[in-house]
Design an enzyme around this catalytic site. Structure first.
Site, short mmCIF file in Angstrom:
data_model
loop_
_atom_site.label_atom_id
_atom_site.label_comp_id
_atom_site.label_asym_id
_atom_site.label_seq_id
_atom_site.Cartn_x
_atom_site.Cartn_y
_atom_site.Cartn_z
N LEU A 240 0.73 -1.09 -0.29
CA LEU A 240 0.08 -0.08 0.10
C LEU A 240 0.91 1.27 -0.10
O LEU A 240 1.43 1.70 0.98
CB LEU A 240 -1.02 -0.19 1.32
CG LEU A 240 -1.85 -1.11 1.60
CD1 LEU A 240 -2.73 -1.07 2.50
CD2 LEU A 240 -2.32 -1.69 0.17
N ASP A 241 1.04 1.71 -0.96
CA ASP A 241 2.17 2.84 -1.37
C ASP A 241 1.57 4.26 -0.82
O ASP A 241 0.28 4.52 -0.94
CB ASP A 241 2.18 2.83 -2.84
CG ASP A 241 3.14 4.34 -3.08
OD1 ASP A 241 4.32 4.30 -2.60
OD2 ASP A 241 2.79 5.43 -3.80
N ALA A 242 2.48 4.75 -0.04
CA ALA A 242 2.04 6.14 0.76
C ALA A 242 0.85 6.38 1.23
O ALA A 242 0.04 7.34 1.29
CB ALA A 242 2.14 7.17 -0.49
N VAL A 243 0.60 5.36 1.80
CA VAL A 243 -0.94 4.94 2.28
C VAL A 243 -1.13 5.81 3.64
O VAL A 243 -2.30 6.15 3.98
CB VAL A 243 -1.47 3.59 2.87
CG1 VAL A 243 -0.56 3.06 4.17
CG2 VAL A 243 -2.94 3.36 3.25
#
Length: 589
Positions: A240-243
């Site tokens: 989960l990128d830059a969540v």
């Protein structure tokens, strides 16, 4: 209660918490049913019951991080070339692969996604991804905070018509954004002309990366659909990128908000009832204490990026002192069953400095930055809460980052580099190894000049024939690095004491050493992992580590028995020993 009814109630509970302060255009029941339908969880037959607090990983799991086109050759799709490379050079070392965003994109080397449902034609197609998934467990990026300003969704936002017309978070120049945590120096708001007049779109990272508005449940539904599609194409792990930036509330810092955590818990619930083996890893490049919160109570991320490890380990090896690494290691809570750490020391991004805040002093951070710059590194900046420009990230290939110490470059580059990975491979958690670390790739100054982006320094694109010539030459440092790295990995994966959730205890040793003890879950194997992190020979007294002299001990790396009667062990500069009471012999490559 049926499995479906139980799951539906659980999803409703998540939604109640997420949207308790939001006026919705539909009921929570309707939204819950829509989410379950999108995920294909519409009856008891569709639902699997996830076993609680279960570890879906073991000591065999090693994740390679790579772009789809890190290795290329004329006349072949990059994903096919990557598959060939992995099977040829990594089949005995790597069992999982994180392919960085392979979707059509407009900037940020893939993290500005134009279309989540397609494979970039320049890399291949879904069949290539599915072929890779037959041989390796694949991690997909879920770029969940933002998408490309060239996406159809954002074009529809500009037209104010169609899917996406209300997908993006907006504010006004008069709103209070003074507390917002920024990872970049660009203006937060992007002035955009739409069919309904001028709007100011929130852009956490760049003006080509426009942030989603998750207060709109249609955005939540859209990403549930994307998750299901990725699982159907073979995803076994989600990053989960830059969540951490996902939920925004004006007047706050807009990072790590409770709704963000609840969205992750919701997706975890949906995913694990579809396929309990699928793992969620949160990418939260933030101070250590905040990062740990993403474990939740084993109901949020299965694994979190250990972002403090890269700056602390590099600092340890360039200063010759393990004091800060020791203190951090002793403060880290053991991951409870069902969770684990994702350890890495190099990636497609640089060495983040925010996770070292509070662990290294401002003066120590300055020395680290200055030393890395002297080894050819670039420094990326962010705007602090007080409006100051502060170092945010060091952009440098790890091979060059470890080319010397604070005193300058020296002859120990390869040994220091291998030492760093030996430390990481022995630690509690799942190791992630960047392809350019496995290959000993140096700084790529030409790519930085071509792109104008600091991060390009560690994103080289190798031609397969050139790379194979280097890897097959015994005189090449690339050959030496790959040989030693793969041998270390093969030793590691044969030891039950290196299970990601095996017991770990930090040893109190001289600052020139860094050591910890691991014990297998069945308590049958103990391994003392000790590294000389200095450029001088060190003589270790075995009684200092409480080695039980009545047992027979072997260094797994050299396969040499330990002379316990002598009570001393000589460690060369940057040598690591894995002293085990159970010798799992590894045949040479």
């Amino acid at each position: 209660m049926s499995a479906f009814s139980f799951l539906r109630d659980k999803v409703r509970h998540h939604l109640d918490l997420i949207y308790q302060d939001v006026s919705l255009d539909r009921s929570i029941d309707e939204l819950a049913d829509a989410l379950l339908h999108v995920m294909g969880l519409s009856s008891d037959d569709d639902i699997q019951i996830p076993p609680p607090f279960s570890n879906f990983w073991d000591e065999n799991d090693i994740i390679m991080i790579t772009y789809g086109d890190s290795v290329i050759e004329a006349g072949n799709k990059p994903l096919k070339t990557l598959h060939h490379f992995l099977k040829t050079y990594c089949k005995n070392a790597i069992n999982k692969v994180h392919i960085l965003p392979f979707y059509p994109y407009s900037s940020d080397d893939g993290f500005s996604v134009i279309d989540y449902s397609s494979v970039n034609e320049g890399l291949g197609d879904w069949s290539d991804i599915e072929e890779l998934a037959k041989d390796f467990g694949l991690m997909f990026d879920l770029v969940i905070n933002h998408c490309s300003a060239r996406s159809v969704w954002f074009e529809n936002f500009i037209k104010q018509d169609g899917v996406g017309k209300d997908f993006f978070f907006t504010a006004t120049p008069e709103d209070d954004i003074s507390q917002v945590t920024r990872p970049r120096t660009s203006p937060l708001l992007r002035e955009t002309e739409t069919a309904n007049g001028t709007q100011y779109v929130w852009c956490t990272f760049s003006h080509d990366q426009v942030d989603f508005d998750f207060t709109n449940p249609d955005v939540l539904l859209a990403f549930a659909s994307i998750i299901r599609e990725y699982i159907d194409h073979g995803a076994k792990l989600f990053r989960l990128d830059a969540v951490a930036f996902l939920w925004k509330i004006l007047g706050t810092n807009c990072i790590n908000l409770p709704q963000t955590h609840e969205v992750i818990r919701l997706y975890r619930t949906l995913i694990e009832h579809l396929d309990p083996d699928v793992i969620i890893i949160t990418e939260t490049n933030i101070p250590n204490r905040e990062n740990l919160t993403y474990f939740g109570n084993a109901n949020e991320a299965h694994a979190i990026y250990n972002f403090s490890l890269p700056p602390l380990l590099v600092n340890t090896l360039i200063t010759g002192s393990s004091r800060h690494l020791n203190g951090w290691m002793m403060s880290m809570p053991p991951a409870q069953n069902g969770t684990t750490y994702f350890n890495f020391i190099a990636s497609h991004d640089g060495i983040g400095l925010r996770p070292a805040e509070g662990l290294l002093s401002e003066e120590e951070l300055s020395v680290l930055v200055t030393t890395m710059a002297s080894f050819g590194g670039k420094i990326s900046l962010r705007t602090s809460e007080l409006g100051q420009q502060k170092p945010y990230e060091i952009n440098i290939a790890l091979f060059d980052a470890l080319s010397g110490t604070t005193q300058g470059q020296d002859k120990w580059q390869i040994d220091r580099f291998i030492c760093a990975h030996a430390i990481m491979l022995g630690m509690e958690g799942i190791p992630g190894i960047y392809i350019h670390s496995l290959l000993g790739t140096p700084n790529d100054y030409e790519k930085v000049e071509n792109t104008g982006q600091n991060r390009s320094i560690n994103r080289r694109r190798w031609y397969l024939n050139e790379l194979e010539d280097l890897l097959n030459s015994p005189f090449s440092h690339h050959h030496k690095v790959l040989t030693r790295m793969t041998q270390l990995i093969r030793i590691r994966t044969a030891q039950p004491a290196f299970h990601p959730n095996a017991t770990q205890f930090t040893l109190r040793l001289d600052d020139r050493l860094f050591g910890f003890w691991r014990q297998s879950i069945d308590r049958k194997q103990s391994v003392f992992c000790i590294s000389n992190i200095s450029n001088e020979e060190f003589v270790l007294t075995l009684t200092d580590i409480n080695l039980i002299v009545t047992d027979e001990w072997t260094d797994l790396i050299t396969q040499q028995e330990v002379d316990t009667e002598n009570n001393q062990l000589k460690l060369s500069p940057y040598q690591t020993v894995w002293l085990s009471n159970r010798n799992e012999s590894i045949q040479p490559l």
